[in-house]
Design an enzyme around this catalytic site. Structure first.
Site, PDB file in Angstrom:
ATOM      1  N   ASN A   1       0.807  -1.231   0.000  1.00 35.06           N
ATOM      2  CA  ASN A   1       0.000   0.000   0.000  1.00 35.06           C
ATOM      3  C   ASN A   1       0.836   1.274   0.000  1.00 35.06           C
ATOM      4  O   ASN A   1       0.467   2.264  -0.615  1.00 35.06           O
ATOM      5  CB  ASN A   1      -0.994  -0.009   1.159  1.00 35.06           C
ATOM      6  CG  ASN A   1      -0.349  -0.178   2.504  1.00 35.06           C
ATOM      7  OD1 ASN A   1       0.725  -0.781   2.633  1.00 35.06           O
ATOM      8  ND2 ASN A   1      -0.983   0.343   3.529  1.00 35.06           N
TER       9      ASN A   1
ATOM     10  N   GLU B   1       3.911  -3.970  12.560  1.00 32.30           N
ATOM     11  CA  GLU B   1       2.912  -2.928  12.299  1.00 32.30           C
ATOM     12  C   GLU B   1       1.807  -3.602  11.499  1.00 32.30           C
ATOM     13  O   GLU B   1       1.983  -3.901  10.322  1.00 32.30           O
ATOM     14  CB  GLU B   1       3.581  -1.777  11.540  1.00 32.30           C
ATOM     15  CG  GLU B   1       2.823  -0.489  11.673  1.00 32.30           C
ATOM     16  CD  GLU B   1       1.775  -0.337  10.612  1.00 32.30           C
ATOM     17  OE1 GLU B   1       0.680  -0.936  10.780  1.00 32.30           O
ATOM     18  OE2 GLU B   1       2.042   0.334   9.627  1.00 32.30           O
TER      19      GLU B   1
HETATM   20  P1  NAI Z   1       0.662  -9.911   3.950  1.00 31.02           P
HETATM   21  O1  NAI Z   1       0.800  -9.515   5.379  1.00 31.02           O
HETATM   22  O2  NAI Z   1       0.627 -11.360   3.664  1.00 31.02           O
HETATM   23  O3  NAI Z   1       1.880  -9.278   3.093  1.00 31.02           O
HETATM   24  C1  NAI Z   1       2.709  -8.228   3.540  1.00 31.02           C
HETATM   25  C2  NAI Z   1       4.160  -8.550   3.202  1.00 31.02           C
HETATM   26  O4  NAI Z   1       4.551  -9.742   3.869  1.00 31.02           O
HETATM   27  C3  NAI Z   1       4.437  -8.795   1.713  1.00 31.02           C
HETATM   28  O5  NAI Z   1       5.723  -8.294   1.398  1.00 31.02           O
HETATM   29  C4  NAI Z   1       4.459 -10.315   1.633  1.00 31.02           C
HETATM   30  O6  NAI Z   1       5.200 -10.808   0.538  1.00 31.02           O
HETATM   31  C5  NAI Z   1       5.142 -10.651   2.931  1.00 31.02           C
HETATM   32  N1  NAI Z   1       4.926 -12.014   3.429  1.00 31.02           N
HETATM   33  C6  NAI Z   1       3.832 -12.798   3.271  1.00 31.02           C
HETATM   34  N2  NAI Z   1       4.001 -13.981   3.894  1.00 31.02           N
HETATM   35  C7  NAI Z   1       5.240 -13.947   4.462  1.00 31.02           C
HETATM   36  C8  NAI Z   1       5.986 -14.860   5.251  1.00 31.02           C
HETATM   37  N3  NAI Z   1       5.506 -16.058   5.582  1.00 31.02           N
HETATM   38  N4  NAI Z   1       7.217 -14.489   5.680  1.00 31.02           N
HETATM   39  C9  NAI Z   1       7.717 -13.270   5.371  1.00 31.02           C
HETATM   40  N5  NAI Z   1       7.051 -12.367   4.625  1.00 31.02           N
HETATM   41  C10 NAI Z   1       5.821 -12.698   4.183  1.00 31.02           C
HETATM   42  O7  NAI Z   1      -0.606  -9.148   3.413  1.00 31.02           O
HETATM   43  P2  NAI Z   1      -1.416  -9.288   2.020  1.00 31.02           P
HETATM   44  O8  NAI Z   1      -1.716 -10.715   1.740  1.00 31.02           O
HETATM   45  O9  NAI Z   1      -0.708  -8.489   0.994  1.00 31.02           O
HETATM   46  O10 NAI Z   1      -2.768  -8.521   2.398  1.00 31.02           O
HETATM   47  C11 NAI Z   1      -3.744  -9.135   3.243  1.00 31.02           C
HETATM   48  C12 NAI Z   1      -4.368  -8.131   4.183  1.00 31.02           C
HETATM   49  O11 NAI Z   1      -3.367  -7.608   5.050  1.00 31.02           O
HETATM   50  C13 NAI Z   1      -4.960  -6.883   3.549  1.00 31.02           C
HETATM   51  O12 NAI Z   1      -6.280  -7.108   3.153  1.00 31.02           O
HETATM   52  C14 NAI Z   1      -4.892  -5.895   4.679  1.00 31.02           C
HETATM   53  O13 NAI Z   1      -6.018  -6.032   5.522  1.00 31.02           O
HETATM   54  C15 NAI Z   1      -3.672  -6.302   5.450  1.00 31.02           C
HETATM   55  N6  NAI Z   1      -2.535  -5.438   5.152  1.00 31.02           N
HETATM   56  C16 NAI Z   1      -2.157  -4.498   6.073  1.00 31.02           C
HETATM   57  C17 NAI Z   1      -1.124  -3.633   5.801  1.00 31.02           C
HETATM   58  C18 NAI Z   1      -0.719  -2.593   6.763  1.00 31.02           C
HETATM   59  O14 NAI Z   1      -0.324  -1.504   6.368  1.00 31.02           O
HETATM   60  N7  NAI Z   1      -0.708  -2.868   8.057  1.00 31.02           N
HETATM   61  C19 NAI Z   1      -0.418  -3.658   4.523  1.00 31.02           C
HETATM   62  C20 NAI Z   1      -0.835  -4.731   3.636  1.00 31.02           C
HETATM   63  C21 NAI Z   1      -1.868  -5.559   3.965  1.00 31.02           C
END
Ligand code: NAI
Ligand code: MG
Length: 498
Positions: free
Chosen positions: A168, A266
């Site tokens: 994002n 975060e």
């Molecule tokens: P995610 O938390 O899976 O991805 C965020 C990051 O973590 C990406 O770089 C991803 O490649 C990495 N990642 C995923 N699995 C990992 C693992 N096992 N080990 C290390 N890194 C890993 O989130 P995703 O699937 O993109 O979005 C799902 C939901 O998460 C969204 O609908 C939203 O609600 C939330 N989200 C919250 C954010 C925030 O700013 N706090 C940012 C993005 C998503």
């Protein structure tokens, strides 16, 4: 700025891509193709099409980055803090020089309106300026042990740090982790989100041009499972900064625990904007619109719940509906007020949340459906949506939707407002609108959140520490507090005799 950005936007619409986009990892001060030669696609959400291929890294690419960071780490940790600061300051200047191109690429890769991406690049430059100066503030204490002793502390870098970055705010989140880590003397391996890998790669290359020695900041791209997980569980990594979903944050913390690696999490929120009856309603309406519709609501600190005094509920909500319906929707590079969601998967997640609300009979005052760019009939858009009078235990109140969906919760007393504000598992930020000084600061004191904005949602900047309570995570980024994540204290106590 505008002329150069518009030229690049025209190049994209003419050719379907941009020249000179990175395709490899950035490791050891140079572009490195993926060890196993695998690539994946990144998408333009505004048209819903792939526009570029990039490296799909895995544990072997992570191993190469770790080798390079470990080699570079010793000298970097010994560089004078002022010297580190000078490099960060040069990086800030380069970010400003190259802002139009970076903003266009950020807008294209994430979908966000170009004006917002321009703000993100300026914010990233500000972040490097701030930590350039902050590098000089890392100093220890002396301890009062008496005449016969000498006690003092040394602030040390923690070593190799991993940064797992979401889609994002790809450049802003990279900058807010990397700049303080470098200022503190740490080395970096960043793993951007697979949806938005471009600007973190460009940032690493820019840092190298600013004078950062090879290996101090590396970027490996790929999926969370293939590239992120091996990074987090690598025993050479001493700290992980993670921004993303709660579930992935929990996984990251568990992986890191195996090596007793520190984590900063975060994890988003369900942040309330509390509006009391005496508030300046013009300011409140502006603030609420930005809080939930900026970046189409894909903000961890979005103000996604409007907690509002019932006496002004009708007026404020009708003004919000009118303004939401007047937002111009379009491709990010055409400078709309409101852009697409980042991925088709995310669009269906947001749509499912709102379908659930509709099935439960909640009142959807405006929006509520996927839509398209009116100019092209394409893209992954979701209408600006307002759901009224949702019960406190409804999933749309409790769960992070991460889209342009505002949920309204009316209250009758300040006590009730506070209970609603605190009534989720999250605690990232909160907004308060009132002219009553004491009420504002009572709420700021009593709301369980890492940051409270009074009379201007998103007030402040890099100077203000940011992070969550409860399921929103722990640790603080931004401000001088961020340096704590990348530093550790060594205490020395000596008997020197008398
Ligand atoms: P995610 O938390 O899976 O991805 C965020 C990051 O973590 C990406 O770089 C991803 O490649 C990495 N990642 C995923 N699995 C990992 C693992 N096992 N080990 C290390 N890194 C890993 O989130 P995703 O699937 O993109 O979005 C799902 C939901 O998460 C969204 O609908 C939203 O609600 C939330 N989200 C919250 C954010 C925030 O700013 N706090 C940012 C993005 C998503
Ligand atoms: Mg993309």
């Amino acid at each position: 700025m505008t002329v150069e950005a518009d030229r690049l936007a025209a190049e994209y619409f003419d050719t379907g891509t941009l020249s000179g986009l990175p395709a490899d990892h950035f490791i050891d001060g140079r572009w490195c193709p993926p060890v196993h030669g695998r690539t994946m696609e990144t998408f333009d959400p505004g048209l819903g099409r792939a526009y570029h291929q990039f490296a799909a890294g895995d544990a072997d690419d992570i191993a190469a980055a770790v080798d390079s960071a470990v080699r570079a780490g010793r000298d970097w940790a010994r560089t004078r803090p002022a010297g580190r600061g000078n490099i960060l300051a040069r990086a800030a200047a380069l970010l400003r020089e190259e802002a139009p191109r970076l903003a266009v690429i950020e807008s294209l890769d994430s979908g966000k309106p170009l004006a917002e991406a321009e703000g993100d690049v300026a914010g990233a430059a500000r972040t490097f300026e701030y930590y350039a100066a902050a590098a000089n503030t890392l100093q220890g204490d002396s301890f009062p042990l008496g005449h016969d002793y000498l006690g003092y502390s040394i602030i040390e870098p923690v070593g190799l740090t991993a940064h797992i970055i979401p889609w994002n705010y790809p450049l802003s989140t990279a900058a807010r982790g990397i700049a303080p880590a470098l200022a503190a003397g740490c080395t970096v391996i960043a793993k951007p989100a697979e949806q938005t890998p471009m600007t973190a790669l460009l940032l690493a290359e820019l840092l190298h041009r600013a004078g950062l020695p090879a290996g101090v900041c590396n970027v490996v791209t790929g999926t969370g499972g293939q590239a992120g997980a091996p990074l987090v569980r690598h025993p050479a990594v001493r700290h992980v900064s993670f921004t993303g979903s709660v579930q992935t944050g929990i996984n990251v913390m568990q992986e890191a625990a195996a090596n007793v690696t520190r984590v900063l999490l975060e994890l988003g929120g369900k942040s309330p904007v509390v509006v009391l009856a005496d508030a300046d309603l013009d300011a409140a309406v502006e603030g609420i619109l930005g809080a939930i519709f900026e970046n189409a609501g894909q903000i961890c600190s979005a103000g996604s719940r409007l907690v509002i005094d019932r006496r002004i509920h009708g007026e404020v909500v009708s003004r919000l509906v009118e303004r939401a319906e007047s937002l111009t929707i379009g491709h990010g590079l055409r400078r709309p007020q409101f852009g697409p969601l980042n991925s088709v998967e995310h669009l269906s997640r947001v749509a499912a949340h709102v379908e659930g609300a509709r099935a439960r009979g909640l009142s959807i005052l405006t929006g509520g459906r996927p839509t398209m760019d009116p100019q092209t009939g394409k893209g992954w858009f979701f209408e600006p949506t307002i759901i009224d009078a949702a019960p406190a235990d409804d999933p749309v109140v409790q769960q992070e939707i991460f889209g342009p969906v505002l949920v309204v919760q009316p209250f009758d007393t300040e006590e009730e407002a506070l209970a609603l504000a605190n009534g989720t598992d999250y605690g990232l930020v909160a907004g308060v609108y009132t002219r009553d000084f004491s009420a504002a600061h009572r709420l700021a004191r009593d709301i369980d959140a890492g940051q409270v904005f009074i009379n201007e949602y998103f007030a402040g900047g890099i100077e203000v520490p940011f992070g969550g309570n409860k399921m929103s995570g722990f640790g603080r980024e931004k401000g001088l507090a961020a340096l704590d994540a990348y530093s550790r204290v060594k205490s020395v106590a000596a008997r020197i005799g008398g």
